[in-house]
Design a protein around this motif. Structure first.
Motif, mmCIF file in Angstrom:
data_model
loop_
_atom_site.group_PDB
_atom_site.id
_atom_site.type_symbol
_atom_site.label_atom_id
_atom_site.label_comp_id
_atom_site.label_asym_id
_atom_site.label_seq_id
_atom_site.Cartn_x
_atom_site.Cartn_y
_atom_site.Cartn_z
ATOM 1 N N ASP A 6 0.936 -1.039 -0.107
ATOM 2 C CA ASP A 6 0.349 -0.031 0.261
ATOM 3 C C ASP A 6 0.996 1.186 0.253
ATOM 4 N N TYR A 7 2.052 0.573 1.118
ATOM 5 C CA TYR A 7 2.809 2.442 1.239
ATOM 6 C C TYR A 7 3.334 3.104 -0.250
ATOM 7 N N LEU A 8 3.720 1.771 -0.918
ATOM 8 C CA LEU A 8 4.263 2.231 -2.690
ATOM 9 C C LEU A 8 3.643 2.591 -3.340
ATOM 10 N N ASP A 9 2.187 1.670 -3.231
ATOM 11 C CA ASP A 9 1.173 2.483 -4.023
ATOM 12 C C ASP A 9 0.790 4.171 -3.770
ATOM 13 N N LEU A 10 0.859 4.067 -2.651
ATOM 14 C CA LEU A 10 1.162 5.944 -2.123
ATOM 15 C C LEU A 10 1.558 6.280 -2.919
ATOM 16 N N LEU A 11 3.361 6.429 -2.327
ATOM 17 C CA LEU A 11 4.503 6.904 -3.296
ATOM 18 C C LEU A 11 4.741 7.603 -4.370
ATOM 19 N N ILE A 12 4.420 5.855 -5.028
ATOM 20 C CA ILE A 12 3.602 6.163 -7.200
ATOM 21 C C ILE A 12 2.772 6.896 -7.671
#
Ligand SMILES: C[S@@+](CC[C@H](N)C(=O)[O-])C[C@H]1O[C@@H](n2cnc3c(N)ncnc32)[C@H](O)[C@@H]1O
Length: 216
Positions: A6-12
């Motif tokens: 989820d955090y990677l999605d947020l950063l993208i």
């Protein structure tokens, strides 16, 4: 709980302007009086490097330990020669050449202790340092299981609060003067994070002798 994916999605999403950049607009505003064209900017723990978009006139260097983030960042900014990325562990040493301005958001609280990370960031700063982390009257070291499911049993994630006094004493020791600034995004109100109450503040610090030529 937010998982690592989820955090990677947020950063993208932040990189692709799909969601607001939260802390970055206030950070830019705080640094506005210090910014001059052609200055260099270091973003420590840059993740996908989305902060570069808020400083288009500066030479931006983003450093991180996560190769996956850096790979995404390098692809996104491939055509922008003012934006560069480097794999660098801030726990180990400062970067080689100081940058005029250094930003550090949401990294220190995840280190096991304030130093050596903070001292290495200070030693990488030529003129102005802007940090945003959890601060309070006393230091509180706190861990939770890693949000990455594969590591949850073995690795702990730090969610520390550092003492204002320790931050300011460290700055003073290295020839910096600092000011605490309210975090507009959270209003510097305590929030329940990883099982503890935590409060975000900015600290802006300026090197007293800001020629930036020597290591402290
Ligand atoms: C919570 S994220 C914050 C990312 C970004 N600064 C932001 O504001 O969205 C923490 C970042 O620090 C990086 N990081 C953690 N330890 C680090 C270290 N020792 N050296 C450099 N980067 C580190 C992580 O990989 C991650 O990208």
């Amino acid at each position: 709980m937010v998982t690592a994916t989820d955090y990677l999605d947020l950063l993208i999403q932040r990189l692709n302007d799909e969601i607001p950049l939260t802390w970055i607009a206030p950070a830019r505003q705080i640094l506005e009086p210090d910014i001059q064209p052609q200055m260099s900017l270091l973003d420590v723990g840059c993740a996908t490097g989305y902060a570069a978009k808020a400083f288009p006139e500066l030479d931006y260097l983003g450093v991180d330990v996560e190769e996956k983030y850096l790979e995404i960042a390098r692809i996104h900014f491939a055509k922008n020669n003012r934006v560069n990325f480097l794999s660098h562990d801030v726990l180990r040493e400062p970067i080689d050449n100081r940058r005029d301005i250094v930003i550090l958001n949401a990294v220190l609280e995840h280190c096991s202790t304030l130093n050596p990370a903070f001292e290495n960031v200070i030693a990488s700063t030529g003129k102005v340092l802007l940090i945003r982390t959890f601060l309070g009257e006393s230091q509180q070291i706190h861990t939770v299981p890693s949000p990455k499911p594969a590591f949850a049993d073995k690795v702990r994630k730090f969610s520390n609060q550092y003492a204002f006094m320790d931050v300011f004493r460290t700055l003073e020791r290295h020839g910096f003067e600092g000011t605490v600034i309210r975090d507009r995004y959270t209003d510097s109100l305590p929030r329940y994070v990883d099982g503890s109450m935590r409060t975000f503040y900015f600290v802006k610090a300026t090197r007293r002798d800001s020629t930036g030529d020597n290591r402290s």
